[in-house]
Design a protein around this motif. Structure first.
Motif, PDB file in Angstrom:
ATOM      1  N   TYR A  84       0.850  -1.196   0.000  1.00  0.00           N
ATOM      2  CA  TYR A  84       0.000   0.000   0.000  1.00  0.00           C
ATOM      3  C   TYR A  84       0.884   1.243   0.000  1.00  0.00           C
ATOM      4  O   TYR A  84       1.685   1.443   0.919  1.00  0.00           O
ATOM      5  CB  TYR A  84      -0.916   0.010   1.221  1.00  0.00           C
ATOM      6  CG  TYR A  84      -1.925   1.142   1.207  1.00  0.00           C
ATOM      7  CD1 TYR A  84      -3.141   0.997   0.554  1.00  0.00           C
ATOM      8  CD2 TYR A  84      -1.637   2.370   1.805  1.00  0.00           C
ATOM      9  CE1 TYR A  84      -4.058   2.038   0.516  1.00  0.00           C
ATOM     10  CE2 TYR A  84      -2.541   3.408   1.772  1.00  0.00           C
ATOM     11  CZ  TYR A  84      -3.755   3.241   1.121  1.00  0.00           C
ATOM     12  OH  TYR A  84      -4.666   4.273   1.074  1.00  0.00           O
ATOM     13  N   ASP A  85       0.757   2.030  -1.047  1.00  0.00           N
ATOM     14  CA  ASP A  85       1.536   3.265  -1.191  1.00  0.00           C
ATOM     15  C   ASP A  85       3.031   3.006  -1.002  1.00  0.00           C
ATOM     16  O   ASP A  85       3.749   3.770  -0.345  1.00  0.00           O
ATOM     17  CB  ASP A  85       1.041   4.305  -0.182  1.00  0.00           C
ATOM     18  CG  ASP A  85       1.396   5.728  -0.609  1.00  0.00           C
ATOM     19  OD1 ASP A  85       1.755   5.925  -1.784  1.00  0.00           O
ATOM     20  OD2 ASP A  85       1.312   6.633   0.241  1.00  0.00           O
ATOM     21  N   GLY A  86       3.503   1.880  -1.552  1.00  0.00           N
ATOM     22  CA  GLY A  86       4.913   1.558  -1.536  1.00  0.00           C
ATOM     23  C   GLY A  86       5.392   0.765  -0.345  1.00  0.00           C
ATOM     24  O   GLY A  86       6.563   0.357  -0.300  1.00  0.00           O
ATOM     25  N   THR A  87       4.519   0.502   0.637  1.00  0.00           N
ATOM     26  CA  THR A  87       4.906  -0.241   1.836  1.00  0.00           C
ATOM     27  C   THR A  87       4.176  -1.582   1.873  1.00  0.00           C
ATOM     28  O   THR A  87       2.962  -1.627   1.659  1.00  0.00           O
ATOM     29  CB  THR A  87       4.565   0.554   3.113  1.00  0.00           C
ATOM     30  OG1 THR A  87       5.231   1.810   3.084  1.00  0.00           O
ATOM     31  CG2 THR A  87       4.975  -0.218   4.363  1.00  0.00           C
ATOM     32  N   ARG A  88       4.926  -2.648   2.160  1.00  0.00           N
ATOM     33  CA  ARG A  88       4.289  -3.953   2.288  1.00  0.00           C
ATOM     34  C   ARG A  88       3.502  -4.004   3.592  1.00  0.00           C
ATOM     35  O   ARG A  88       4.054  -3.770   4.678  1.00  0.00           O
ATOM     36  CB  ARG A  88       5.326  -5.068   2.255  1.00  0.00           C
ATOM     37  CG  ARG A  88       4.698  -6.452   2.289  1.00  0.00           C
ATOM     38  CD  ARG A  88       5.711  -7.564   2.127  1.00  0.00           C
ATOM     39  NE  ARG A  88       5.048  -8.861   2.190  1.00  0.00           N
ATOM     40  CZ  ARG A  88       5.678 -10.027   2.103  1.00  0.00           C
ATOM     41  NH1 ARG A  88       6.991 -10.049   1.940  1.00  0.00           N
ATOM     42  NH2 ARG A  88       4.994 -11.148   2.164  1.00  0.00           N
ATOM     43  N   ILE A  89       2.200  -4.317   3.513  1.00  0.00           N
ATOM     44  CA  ILE A  89       1.346  -4.245   4.700  1.00  0.00           C
ATOM     45  C   ILE A  89       0.828  -5.601   5.170  1.00  0.00           C
ATOM     46  O   ILE A  89       0.310  -5.700   6.287  1.00  0.00           O
ATOM     47  CB  ILE A  89       0.137  -3.308   4.455  1.00  0.00           C
ATOM     48  CG1 ILE A  89      -0.741  -3.838   3.306  1.00  0.00           C
ATOM     49  CG2 ILE A  89       0.597  -1.888   4.194  1.00  0.00           C
ATOM     50  CD1 ILE A  89      -2.046  -3.079   3.141  1.00  0.00           C
ATOM     51  N   ASP A  90       0.935  -6.652   4.358  1.00  0.00           N
ATOM     52  CA  ASP A  90       0.370  -7.935   4.772  1.00  0.00           C
ATOM     53  C   ASP A  90       1.133  -8.562   5.928  1.00  0.00           C
ATOM     54  O   ASP A  90       0.613  -9.454   6.609  1.00  0.00           O
ATOM     55  CB  ASP A  90       0.313  -8.904   3.588  1.00  0.00           C
ATOM     56  CG  ASP A  90       1.685  -9.182   2.998  1.00  0.00           C
ATOM     57  OD1 ASP A  90       2.244 -10.264   3.259  1.00  0.00           O
ATOM     58  OD2 ASP A  90       2.208  -8.325   2.277  1.00  0.00           O
ATOM     59  N   THR A  91       2.353  -8.101   6.164  1.00  0.00           N
ATOM     60  CA  THR A  91       3.149  -8.634   7.278  1.00  0.00           C
ATOM     61  C   THR A  91       3.057  -7.764   8.531  1.00  0.00           C
ATOM     62  O   THR A  91       3.602  -8.130   9.576  1.00  0.00           O
ATOM     63  CB  THR A  91       4.626  -8.754   6.867  1.00  0.00           C
ATOM     64  OG1 THR A  91       5.087  -7.460   6.425  1.00  0.00           O
ATOM     65  CG2 THR A  91       4.800  -9.758   5.743  1.00  0.00           C
ATOM     66  N   LEU A  92       2.352  -6.615   8.436  1.00  0.00           N
ATOM     67  CA  LEU A  92       2.242  -5.715   9.575  1.00  0.00           C
ATOM     68  C   LEU A  92       1.149  -6.178  10.527  1.00  0.00           C
ATOM     69  O   LEU A  92       0.082  -6.622  10.096  1.00  0.00           O
ATOM     70  CB  LEU A  92       1.936  -4.287   9.109  1.00  0.00           C
ATOM     71  CG  LEU A  92       2.949  -3.640   8.168  1.00  0.00           C
ATOM     72  CD1 LEU A  92       2.502  -2.234   7.811  1.00  0.00           C
ATOM     73  CD2 LEU A  92       4.332  -3.614   8.796  1.00  0.00           C
ATOM     74  N   THR A  93       1.392  -6.052  11.817  1.00  0.00           N
ATOM     75  CA  THR A  93       0.398  -6.417  12.828  1.00  0.00           C
ATOM     76  C   THR A  93       0.384  -5.359  13.924  1.00  0.00           C
ATOM     77  O   THR A  93       1.314  -4.558  14.059  1.00  0.00           O
ATOM     78  CB  THR A  93       0.717  -7.786  13.465  1.00  0.00           C
ATOM     79  OG1 THR A  93       2.044  -7.741  14.029  1.00  0.00           O
ATOM     80  CG2 THR A  93       0.646  -8.899  12.439  1.00  0.00           C
ATOM     81  N   GLY A  94      -0.698  -5.366  14.709  1.00  0.00           N
ATOM     82  CA  GLY A  94      -0.784  -4.508  15.885  1.00  0.00           C
ATOM     83  C   GLY A  94      -0.614  -3.034  15.577  1.00  0.00           C
ATOM     84  O   GLY A  94      -1.216  -2.488  14.652  1.00  0.00           O
TER      85      GLY A  94
END
Length: 335
Positions: A84-94
């Motif tokens: 999303y907008d250049g940042t990988r977000i599927d690995t982000l939590t919390g």
């Protein structure tokens, strides 16, 4: 337009094996353990550009809603990446994921199930604002809520009413207000008008289009109604059995569909004064997402399928028109 969201080779499978006892079977004189997976989304890659409306269409069970929920983080992908907008977000939590929850919001299909019956309109809209903006005072929160309600056509006098006191169209307006109250950039709308009367559908669509123009929103729009898709979309993605068949500009898709499944799907649109016999009737049985066919998932119903289609999975091919299509027949020039 620059890319806001990128989906890269995403899979989402669901384990319906049950208990360990249910997974055991007797084969070849041995007891083996096998898991049963529903392969809802399979190796899907696409991008969504800032300010556009990308619609996803296909038969029931093709993975449209699962794709949207995976993009939103409600499901974790089994494979692939979401940026999303250049940042990988599927690995982000919390806490690391929290900033993206204000930028990405979702409108669900069923306005009766998606709103808490124990909460008033004020509480429903106030909760996300207070959670993500703890520094706002009571007046500032109320001003944001009232402004958003007014923008989506919800009477501000209803602010203390409960969800069950509203009609379906009014509830979906409240759902849209809940999505917009955090001032997001991206909204995934999962069949937002499917449960509504035709006249109310037009009102909700107009609200969404007005909100997009005023706020610069980007939409992922899911629908079975192809006439609505043609009206609201910038581009359209066609899915079949969890796989992406075609991705094209809306005018290109509706004027010159390439994939055999896209042609069959669009031929089913009722048209006034249309000539009889234009509907492409597909033969064969619809496969199950539990046991996907080898090769192209559509080969069992495709009139152009050959041996390569039955054995080799087609890759997305970008044509001169800008359309991306996954079809061996198109690649070989025989379709």
């Amino acid at each position: 337009m620059s890319k806001l969201l990128e989906v890269k080779n995403v899979d989402r499978h669901f384990d319906i094996s049950g208990s360990i006892v249910d997974q055991l079977s007797f084969k070849g004189g041995k007891i083996t353990r096998e898991k049963t997976l529903v392969k809802a989304v399979n190796n899907v890659s696409l991008d969504i550009r800032k300010g556009e409306t990308l619609s996803v269409v296909g038969e029931s069970g093709c993975g449209k809603s699962t794709l949207a929920r995976t993009v939103m983080g409600l499901y974790q992908p089994n494979a692939g990446e979401i940026h999303y907008d250049g940042t990988r977000i599927d690995t982000l939590t919390g806490r690391r994921r929290r900033p993206y929850r204000t930028r990405m919001q979702m409108v669900f299909q069923d306005p009766y199930a998606s709103l808490n019956p124990r909460m008033t309109v004020k509480q429903i809209l106030e909760e996300p604002v207070r959670f993500h903006n703890p520094n706002l005072n009571r007046k500032e929160v109320r001003d944001i809520i009232l402004t958003t309600m007014d923008q989506v056509g919800v009477n501000t006098a209803w602010i203390d009413n409960f969800a069950h006191e509203f009609s379906g169209g009014q509830r979906q307006r409240i759902s849209l207000a809940r999505a917009l109250v955090l001032d997001p950039e991206f909204v995934a709308a999962d069949e937002p008008i499917a449960a509504l009367d035709v006249s109310i559908q037009a009102q909700i669509l107009n609200l969404m289009m007005d909100a997009q123009e005023q706020r610069g929103l980007t939409y992922l729009f899911i629908s079975h109604d192809l006439s609505v898709v043609e009206h609201i979309s910038t581009r359209v993605a066609v899915m079949y059995l969890g796989c992406l068949c075609e991705l094209a500009d809306v005018k290109e898709l509706f004027g010159n569909p390439q994939h055999p499944y896209s042609r069959a799907l669009l031929s089913a649109i009722p048209r006034l004064g249309g000539q009889a016999g234009g509907h492409i009737r597909l033969s064969g049985d619809v496969p199950t997402p539990i046991n996907l066919p080898s090769g192209c998932v559509f080969h069992g119903r495709c009139p152009h399928a050959d041996e390569r289609c039955r054995t080799e999975v087609p890759e997305l091919l970008t044509l001169e028109s800008g359309t991306s299509v996954a079809c061996h027949g198109i690649e070989e020039g025989r379709v």
